[in-house]
Enzyme design. Structure first.
Site, short mmCIF file in Angstrom:
data_model
loop_
_atom_site.label_atom_id
_atom_site.label_comp_id
_atom_site.label_asym_id
_atom_site.label_seq_id
_atom_site.Cartn_x
_atom_site.Cartn_y
_atom_site.Cartn_z
CB SER A 273 -0.91 0.03 1.24
OG SER A 273 -1.75 -1.09 1.27
CE1 TYR B 123 -7.63 -4.72 -1.62
CE2 TYR B 123 -5.25 -4.43 -1.64
CZ TYR B 123 -6.44 -4.56 -0.94
OH TYR B 123 -6.43 -4.51 0.44
CG ASP C 282 0.51 -3.01 -7.75
OD1 ASP C 282 1.35 -3.81 -7.29
OD2 ASP C 282 -0.48 -2.60 -7.11
CD GLU C 283 5.45 -7.14 -12.08
OE1 GLU C 283 5.34 -8.22 -11.46
OE2 GLU C 283 5.43 -7.05 -13.32
CB VAL C 284 2.40 -5.27 -4.68
CG1 VAL C 284 2.15 -5.82 -3.28
CG2 VAL C 284 2.92 -3.83 -4.60
CE LYS C 285 -2.39 -10.80 -4.27
NZ LYS C 285 -3.84 -10.96 -4.36
C1 LIG Z 1 -1.39 -5.83 -6.58
C2 LIG Z 1 -1.38 -5.35 -5.16
N1 LIG Z 1 -0.90 -4.14 -4.86
C3 LIG Z 1 -0.87 -3.68 -3.60
C4 LIG Z 1 -1.37 -4.42 -2.56
C5 LIG Z 1 -1.32 -3.88 -1.16
O1 LIG Z 1 -0.33 -4.54 -0.45
P1 LIG Z 1 -0.33 -4.55 1.15
O2 LIG Z 1 -1.55 -5.30 1.58
O3 LIG Z 1 0.94 -5.25 1.51
O4 LIG Z 1 -0.34 -3.15 1.62
C6 LIG Z 1 -1.88 -5.69 -2.81
C7 LIG Z 1 -2.43 -6.50 -1.71
O5 LIG Z 1 -3.11 -7.48 -1.90
C8 LIG Z 1 -1.89 -6.17 -4.15
O6 LIG Z 1 -2.38 -7.38 -4.44
#
Ligand SMILES: Cc1ncc(COP(=O)(O)O)c(C=O)c1O
Length: 443
Positions: free
Chosen positions: A112, A138, A243-246
């Protein structure tokens, strides 16, 4: 404390706004791809805790890296002191992201705040006010990242001024109809409608996109879509933010999922698996973005040496164990096994994915594609009873997200698929009552 007591205190003291629960699991310990609960029951994990435990649980090299860094110093604030692991990690991350520009690295604590960083800095660095994002996206739960998101979870809270949201190209549920490539249709809408009306390109700072839209329903976009989006961005001087967080660090079967689509981002947000369970996130991107001004986006705990040491050990393990290639192989195998389930169970409308970032969508009718959300909640609950941990999401709450640890073996995949087969069969046969859900209806 026994399980009932832990559950009682959780309900009494811990805020509901930080929970989305699918079944009553009190985690007591975990090892490899299995989680043991407080009653001593061990289950296979097809979630990796929302795609964090890519190395599985209890990786000995990460444990050693964290412990030895903690002994040297348990903390040091990067805001006002330097530390070696943070610069080593920065150099490694910068080298992983393509782009003919000077790369800089920013650290945070979770996905986030990484996307919040983009929400704040991209308009500032470009002098443009507007951002574009996708319905179903998300990006997080802080004000800026929630504003960029288009998911039902954040829609409840409002926000997102100056963020224009457009449909994500969903091959299974194409918003603009089935007659044409859904990616081309979205690009047409963006170029010839949105950018010509409410979102003038000269006032548009960036587009943020997930290369596989995960919480929105594990949707893989059509192959040409991201290149088309990049073309629109380049034409108007709009930053392409990925967004490559996941999806990052091998999950998709490439180091980063955008590599499947041949695009070069201006900035990438990272988190989740990055610290192998330690809270750390990052943005890697253009110098002019991340050097826009000193001291305007800093967190006291970010880039702390212990989390950076974990992230370095995580990168080493991804290389040493060949996890990018393994995720591609195991993902192909798992997708083929899910397709077998789809042939047997009419409740399954679609299965899809890239590497080990997979989705299984349930529908009440394959022609109308009416989402089977209640049924999905029951399948996930029943799978838990049978020994498998897996979650679901999607903007209609009917997509099982299957994101196992990247270290999972094919034998473990078979074990999980057999449980899914049984759970889906029982729900289809009407053998799982609505009452089992109680407080566990998920999103
Ligand atoms: C693609 C993506 N971006 C950002 C986030 C947010 O990450 P966090 O929950 O670690 O803050 C998520 C959480 O599921 C996500 O899937």
């Amino acid at each position: 404390m026994d399980t009932a007591k832990i559950m009682e205190l959780d309900a009494k003291y811990l805020a509901s706004v930080m929970k989305v629960r699918f079944f009553p699991l009190v985690i007591a310990s975990a090892d490899g791809c299995r989680i043991t609960d407080a009653r001593g029951v061990t289950r296979l994990d097809f979630s990796a805790g929302w795609a964090v435990a890519n190395l599985g649980y209890g990786n000995p090299r990460v444990r050693e890296a964290v412990a030895s860094q903690f002994v040297r110093t348990s903390f040091g604030t990067l805001t006002s002191m330097l530390n070696e692991p943070s610069v080593q990690l920065g150099e490694r991350l910068a080298a992983l992201i393509p782009g003919d520009y000077d790369h800089k690295v920013w650290y945070g604590l979770h996905g986030s705040d990484a996307n919040d960083c983009l929400a704040k800095l991209v308009p500032l660095a470009t002098g443009r006010r507007r951002m574009i994002s996708f319905i179903g996206g998300y990006h997080g739960q802080t004000a800026g990242s929630a504003g960029l998101s288009g998911h039902t979870a954040q829609a409840k809270a409002g926000g997102g001024a100056n963020v224009i949201k457009i449909p994500y190209p969903d091959p299974y549920r194409p918003v603009f109809g089935a007659g044409r490539d859904p990616g081309d249709a979205v690009l047409d809408y963006l170029e010839n409608y949105i950018l010509r009306t409410i979102c003038p390109p000269e006032d548009t700072a960036g587009v943020i996109v997930e290369p596989v839209q995960s919480d929105g329903g594990d949707i893989v976009p059509p192959p040409r879509f991201l290149q088309g989006l990049e073309r629109v961005c380049r034409q108007h001087g709009i930053m392409l933010l990925i967004d490559e967080v996941k999806t990052g660090f091998g999950r998709s079967g490439r180091m980063f999922a955008f590599e499947h689509f041949g695009v070069v981002p201006d900035a990438v947000s990272l988190g989740k698996s990055m610290g192998a369970g330690m809270p750390i996130s990052a943005v890697v991107g253009r110098r002019e973005l991340l050097d826009v001004a000193p001291a305007i986006n800093m967190f006291t705990m970010a880039g702390n040496p212990v989390a950076c040491a974990a992230a370095l050990a995580h990168l080493d393990e991804v290389d040493r164990l060949g996890l990018v290639a393994q995720a591609a192989r195991t993902g192909d195998y798992l997708l083929a096994r899910l397709r077998e389930l789809q042939h047997r169970h009419s409740l399954i409308g679609d299965v899809r994915g890239l590497g080990l970032m997979l989705g299984l969508e349930t529908v009440r009718d394959r022609t109308t594609r009416q989402p089977a959300d209640r049924e999905m909640a029951k399948i996930v609950y029943r799978a838990f009873e049978l020994g498998l941990i897996v979650f679901y999401g999607g903007i209609y709450s009917n997509v099982m997200e299957i994101t196992p640890p990247l270290v999972m073996t094919e034998a473990e995949v078979d074990e999980g698929v057999a449980i899914l087969d049984q759970a889906i069969g029982e729900v289809e046969a009407g053998d799982v009552s609505d009452e089992v859900l109680g407080d566990y209806a998920g999103w």
